[in-house]
Design a protein around this motif. Structure first.
Motif, mmCIF file in Angstrom:
data_model
loop_
_atom_site.group_PDB
_atom_site.id
_atom_site.type_symbol
_atom_site.label_atom_id
_atom_site.label_comp_id
_atom_site.label_asym_id
_atom_site.label_seq_id
_atom_site.Cartn_x
_atom_site.Cartn_y
_atom_site.Cartn_z
ATOM 1 N N GLU A 1 7.840 0.973 1.477
ATOM 2 C CA GLU A 1 8.370 0.943 0.114
ATOM 3 C C GLU A 1 7.498 1.750 -0.835
ATOM 4 N N HIS B 1 7.700 1.965 -4.050
ATOM 5 C CA HIS B 1 7.351 1.201 -5.252
ATOM 6 C C HIS B 1 6.174 0.259 -5.005
ATOM 7 N N VAL C 1 3.078 2.164 -5.596
ATOM 8 C CA VAL C 1 2.853 2.350 -7.030
ATOM 9 C C VAL C 1 2.302 1.064 -7.640
ATOM 10 N N HIS C 2 2.909 -0.078 -7.307
ATOM 11 C CA HIS C 2 2.434 -1.364 -7.823
ATOM 12 C C HIS C 2 0.985 -1.610 -7.407
ATOM 13 N N GLU D 1 8.221 -7.991 -5.641
ATOM 14 C CA GLU D 1 8.574 -6.727 -4.982
ATOM 15 C C GLU D 1 8.843 -6.952 -3.497
ATOM 16 N N THR E 1 12.270 -6.305 -1.502
ATOM 17 C CA THR E 1 12.330 -5.527 -0.265
ATOM 18 C C THR E 1 13.071 -6.288 0.816
#
Length: 75
Positions: free
Chosen positions: A23, A25, A28-29, A64, A68
């Motif tokens: 993932e 994202h 990024v997190h 998150e 997912t």
């Protein structure tokens, strides 16, 4: 059949690694979380404030990962 605690921990770690690898994202997190924690240490927050930020970051990561999992189930 009884599961050992270590088996449960291994499955949890495998899920976190899977989410991190697949993932974008999540990456990024994670990067922004590290940046936020470094900044918090630089401004010398109180331990309670640091705990609140760490808890918030953890909640975002968990959300998150739930996202997912739901996406993988629906697709």
């Amino acid at each position: 059949m009884r599961r050992r605690f270590s088996d449960s921990v291994n499955h949890a770690v495998d899920g976190i690694v899977y989410a991190f690898r697949t993932e974008p994202h999540m990456k990024v997190h994670f990067a922004l979380s590290v940046l936020a924690l470094v900044f918090c240490l630089m401004v010398e927050l109180d331990p309670v404030e640091l705990l609140a930020i760490f808890t918030t970051i953890s909640m975002v990561m968990v959300a998150e990962m739930f996202n997912t999992a739901i996406e993988k189930i629906v697709k």
